[in-house]
Enzyme design. Structure first.
Site, PDB file in Angstrom:
ATOM      1  N   HIS A   1     -11.073  13.306   0.582  1.00 14.63           N
ATOM      2  CA  HIS A   1     -11.194  11.960   1.136  1.00 14.63           C
ATOM      3  C   HIS A   1     -11.184  11.897   2.652  1.00 14.63           C
ATOM      4  CE1 HIS A   1     -10.927   7.644   1.255  1.00 14.63           C
ATOM      5  NE2 HIS A   1      -9.723   7.641   1.803  1.00 14.63           N
TER       6      HIS A   1
ATOM      7  N   GLN B   1      -6.976  15.476   3.287  1.00 13.15           N
ATOM      8  CA  GLN B   1      -6.361  14.634   2.268  1.00 13.15           C
ATOM      9  C   GLN B   1      -7.263  14.474   1.044  1.00 13.15           C
ATOM     10  OE1 GLN B   1      -5.931  10.069   2.470  1.00 13.15           O
ATOM     11  NE2 GLN B   1      -3.906  10.843   3.046  1.00 13.15           N
TER      12      GLN B   1
ATOM     13  N   HIS C   1      -7.591  11.990  -2.023  1.00 11.12           N
ATOM     14  CA  HIS C   1      -7.168  10.678  -2.524  1.00 11.12           C
ATOM     15  C   HIS C   1      -6.953  10.802  -4.030  1.00 11.12           C
ATOM     16  CE1 HIS C   1      -7.127   6.417  -3.421  1.00 11.12           C
ATOM     17  NE2 HIS C   1      -7.201   6.119  -2.134  1.00 11.12           N
TER      18      HIS C   1
ATOM     19  N   PHE D   1       0.857  -1.189   0.000  1.00 14.01           N
ATOM     20  CA  PHE D   1       0.000   0.000   0.000  1.00 14.01           C
ATOM     21  C   PHE D   1       0.887   1.231   0.000  1.00 14.01           C
ATOM     22  CE2 PHE D   1      -4.419   1.344   0.763  1.00 14.01           C
ATOM     23  CZ  PHE D   1      -5.094   0.235   0.271  1.00 14.01           C
TER      24      PHE D   1
ATOM     25  N   ARG E   1      -0.350   9.458  -0.510  1.00 11.62           N
ATOM     26  CA  ARG E   1      -1.465  10.010  -1.280  1.00 11.62           C
ATOM     27  C   ARG E   1      -1.304  11.487  -1.617  1.00 11.62           C
ATOM     28  NH1 ARG E   1      -6.295   6.973   2.094  1.00 11.62           N
ATOM     29  NH2 ARG E   1      -5.987   4.915   1.153  1.00 11.62           N
TER      30      ARG E   1
ATOM     31  N   GLU F   1      -6.746   2.352  -3.248  1.00 12.72           N
ATOM     32  CA  GLU F   1      -5.298   2.291  -3.441  1.00 12.72           C
ATOM     33  C   GLU F   1      -4.824   0.853  -3.639  1.00 12.72           C
ATOM     34  OE1 GLU F   1      -1.801   3.766  -0.537  1.00 12.72           O
ATOM     35  OE2 GLU F   1      -3.354   5.244  -1.012  1.00 12.72           O
TER      36      GLU F   1
ATOM     37  N   ARG G   1      -2.371  11.228   5.961  1.00 14.87           N
ATOM     38  CA  ARG G   1      -2.594   9.862   6.433  1.00 14.87           C
ATOM     39  C   ARG G   1      -2.160   8.857   5.378  1.00 14.87           C
ATOM     40  NH1 ARG G   1      -6.173   6.129   5.437  1.00 14.87           N
ATOM     41  NH2 ARG G   1      -7.803   7.433   4.502  1.00 14.87           N
TER      42      ARG G   1
ATOM     43  N   LEU H   1     -14.578   6.401  -4.821  1.00 16.72           N
ATOM     44  CA  LEU H   1     -13.203   5.972  -4.617  1.00 16.72           C
ATOM     45  C   LEU H   1     -12.842   4.711  -5.403  1.00 16.72           C
ATOM     46  CD1 LEU H   1     -10.804   6.946  -2.886  1.00 16.72           C
ATOM     47  CD2 LEU H   1     -11.417   5.177  -1.248  1.00 16.72           C
TER      48      LEU H   1
END
Length: 575
Positions: free
Chosen positions: A348, A236, A238, A116, A282, A251, A390, A248
Site C-alpha cells: 500500500h 506498509q 494495508h 481510524f 495497519r 479503513e 504510517r 483497497l
C-alpha cells in the site's frame, strides 16, 4: 531542443504537487509536469479521510495526534516533523474547507469526523473520532479541489510528460528533462527550483492497492543522480485489499464498525489488540491476518479472511462507503450489506523515500545538508513523519501540510536565487537511455521481467521477511537487472510509445527493489511494517536510526542517521 523556463518546476500532480503549486504560484511562475492528467493522480484513490484534531465530535488535540503518530510509527518518527504536521493539520483542513472541499457534516454544520486505526484520545486510552472525510472519496475530493484552485490561479500544466532526469549545476537543481508522451519528443525544463511529488513504488509487488503508474519514478531519478533514499525497508501492507486483486477497502469501513473475522467467524483482533481491536495500526492488523492464515484459520483453508459489514445499517454503508459498495459489487459480485467480503493484505504505502527536512528541502547526507533548489513532498519523500508504519489518514495530512510548506519554501527560494545555467547538452543522458532501448537487439520483454519481480518481491519481501529469502531476492534482482540489459522494444514509434515508458518504469522498480531488500537485510530487528521472523523483537540499542541508501557500483551502500526524539521516549507498543 525544446526548452521551457519557469521559476519553479513541480513534478507530479497529486495532492502534494498541487498544494505546492498553489502556494508557490502566488509569487512565482510555476509549471507542473505529470505523466497523467492531474485528476487521475493516485491521491484520488485515497478513501477514508484526513486526520486532524478538530475536536468536532469529541475532545481531541494535536498532541494526542502526535503521540499516536510517533507510537504508530514504532518510534522511528522524527518527532520535530510530526509535531509540525499534527499542529498544522488543523489549519490545512480548514483551508481545504474554505476552498470548497465538500466534507461530510455534523448536524451543527461542522466537519464530521470518524475513528481510524491507531488514532486515540489521551495517549492510547480509547479510539477517537479524528478523521475528516468526504464519504469514502476524500482523496478524490482533495485532488479535484486543489486542481480547480490551481487552474483558477493560472498554474501552467504539462500533462502526460514523463520526467526521466534531474538537471543540476554548481551543486544546485536547475531543471528536469522529460519525454512528451504524445509525440516522443524530449523537452528540457529550466528553473531555479524543482520539486518531486511523484508518489510511491508499490508496483514492485504483485498484490498492491497502487495504480499501475506508481513505479517510484521520482525516487529513482534522484537515486540515479547519487542522492540517498531513506528508510526504504519500511513498506506498509494495508490489511484490507480485495482478495487476489489488492483493490483497497478503506479503513473507514472498520472505522464505521466493520469487523475482521477468520474462517470460523471469530473476531480475532480481540486477541491481538484488546483495546483498539480492528482499529489497531495497519502493520499490526496485517501481521495478525497472516498469523491467522499460518494457523490454518483462513476461510475454507484459503489465504484470506473476511471483512464483515453486514451488521451495519445499509444506510450507513451506502451513504458513508459508496465507493466500497461499488467496488465489492463490481469486482466480486457481492452485496456488502448482506455478504462477507474476502480480503488479504495488499502492498500500500512506502514510508521511506527521498530524505527531506520539514520545509520539504531534499537533504543529501547524514548531516541533513539540503541541496539548493531541490524539494520533495508526498509519498515519494521521507520527512519521516511516518517512521516504520504510517497511520491511516496521515498520508493526506502529509501531502497537504508538507506540500504546502514546500511550495512556500520554493517560492521564497526562487525570489532570491540566481538561475543556474543548464549543463552542456542537458538532454544527452535521456537521449542515450532512449537510444539504447530502441537499438537493443536483445530478446527480453519488459512485461515478463516486471511480472517476475513483482511475484518474487511478494513472496520474499512482503509482510514477513527472513535473511535467506532476502539474500535470495537480491540474487534474483541482479539476475533481472541483467535481463533488463537485453530488453528489446517491439514498438519503435515515437507517439504514445507506452512500451518505452514501461521500460523506464521497470528500471526504476528494479533499482528501488534492490534498495528496499538491501536495507531490509541489514535491519536485523522487527519494527513497524518491517517484520523479521528471524529477529522478531525491536532493537532500539542498535536500530533506533534511519537508514540511508546510496548507489555504489551495481550495488547499494548503507549509512545511518539518528532519529529526532523530543517529547516521547520509545516504549512498548501495546494497543
Amino acid at each position: 531542443m525544446a526548452t521551457h523556463q519557469f521559476d519553479g518546476i513541480i513534478v507530479g500532480a497529486g495532492g502534494a504537487g498541487l498544494m505546492a503549486a498553489l502556494q508557490a504560484s502566488k509569487t512565482a511562475k510555476i509549471a507542473v509536469l505529470s505523466k497523467l492528467y492531474p485528476t487521475r493522480s493516485h491521491t484520488g484513490a485515497a478513501q477514508g479521510g484526513i486526520g486532524a484534531a478538530l475536536g468536532n465530535s469529541e475532545e481531541d488535540n494535536w498532541e494526542w495526534h502526535m503521540f499516536d503518530t510517533v507510537k504508530g510509527g514504532d518510534y522511528l518518527v522524527d518527532q520535530d516533523a510530526a509535531e509540525i504536521m499534527c499542529q498544522e493539520a488543523v489549519e490545512a483542513v480548514y483551508e481545504l474547507e474554505h476552498m470548497g472541499l465538500p466534507f461530510n457534516r455534523n448536524a451543527d454544520g461542522t466537519i464530521a469526523q470518524r475513528p481510524f486505526g491507531g488514532h486515540t484520545r489521551d495517549h492510547g486510552k480509547a479510539p477517537v473520532r479524528r478523521s475528516c472525510y468526504a464519504a469514502d472519496r476524500t482523496g478524490h475530493m482533495i485532488l479535484q479541489t486543489l486542481y480547480q484552485q490551481c487552474i483558477k490561479q493560472g498554474v501552467t500544466f504539462f500533462n502526460e510528460y514523463h520526467v526521466i532526469d534531474l538537471l543540476t549545476n554548481n551543486g544546485a537543481a536547475c531543471g528536469v528533462v522529460a519525454v512528451e508522451i504524445a509525440t516522443g519528443e524530449i523537452h528540457t525544463f529550466h528553473s531555479k527550483g524543482v520539486m518531486f511529488a511523484t508518489g510511491g513504488s508499490g508496483r514492485m509487488f504483485k498484490i498492491t492497492s497502487n495504480a499501475l503508474t506508481l513505479t517510484g519514478d521520482g525516487m529513482a531519478v534522484l537515486y540515479r543522480k547519487g542522492l540517498p533514499l531513506e528508510d526504504m525497508e519500511f513498506f506498509q501492507f494495508h490489511p484490507t485489499g480485495i482478495y487476489k486483486m489488492g483493490i483497497l477497502i478503506t479503513e473507514a469501513a472498520r472505522g464505521e464498525g466493520g469487523i475482521l473475522r477468520n474462517g470460523s467467524g471469530e473476531r480475532f483482533m480481540e486477541r491481538y489488540a484488546p483495546t483498539l481491536k480492528d482499529l489497531a495500526p495497519r502493520d499490526m492488523v496485517s501481521r495478525a491476518i497472516h498469523q491467522e492464515l499460518r494457523a490454518g484459520k483462513g476461510v475454507n483453508g484459503k489465504d484470506y479472511v473476511h471483512l464483515d459489514l453486514t451488521h451495519l445499517p445499509a444506510k450507513t454503508i451506502h451513504e458513508k462507503l459508496p465507493d466500497i459498495t461499488d467496488f465489492v459489487e463490481t469486482y466480486m459480485g457481492l452485496d456488502p450489506t448482506k455478504d462477507l467480503i474476502p480480503i488479504q493484505p495488499t502492498a500500500h504505502y512506502a514510508m521511506g523515500g527521498i530524505p527531506t527536512n520539514s520545509n520539504a528541502e531534499v537533504v543529501i547526507d547524514e548531516k541533513n545538508t539540503p541541496m539548493p533548489g531541490l524539494y520533495a513532498a508526498g509519498e515519494c519523500a521521507c520527512v519521516s513523519v511516518h517512521g516504520a508504519n504510517r497511520l491511516g489518514t496521515n498520508s493526506l495530512v502529509d501531502i497537504v501540510v508538507f506540500g504546502r510548506r514546500g511550495g512556500k519554501a520554493m517560492a521564497q527560494f526562487v525570489q532570491k536565487a540566481a538561475l543556474q545555467p543548464l549543463p552542456a547538452d542537458p538532454e544527452a543522458p535521456a537521449r542515450a537511455r532512449i537510444d539504447k532501448l530502441f537499438n537493443s537487439t536483445g530478446t527480453e520483454v519488459v512485461a515478463r521481467i516486471r511480472e517476475e519481480l513483482q511475484a518474487e518481491m511478494m513472496d520474499k519481501a512482503s509482510v514477513y521477511r527472513i535473511e535467506a529469502d532476502l539474500k535470495k531476492m537480491l540474487e534474483i534482482i541482479e539476475h533481472l537487472k541483467k535481463k533488463y540489459e537485453s530488453v528489446r522494444l517491439i514498438d519503435h514509434g515515437k507517439k504514445f510509445n507506452m512500451e518505452l515508458l514501461e521500460a523506464f518504469e521497470l528500471e526504476h522498480l528494479l533499482q528501488l527493489a534492490q534498495v528496499t531488500v538491501t536495507a531490509a537485510l541489514a535491519r536485523k530487528e522487527s519494527r513497524g511494517a518491517h517484520s523479521r521472523d528471524d529477529y522478531p523483537k525491536r532493537d532500539d540499542a542498535n536500530f533506533l536510526k534511519h537508514s540511508l541508501a546510496y548507489p555504489e557500483g551495481s550495488g547499494v551502500r548503507l549509512s545511518y542517521k539518528p532519529v529526532s526524539i523530543t517529547r516521547f521516549q520509545p516504549q512498548e507498543r501495546k494497543y
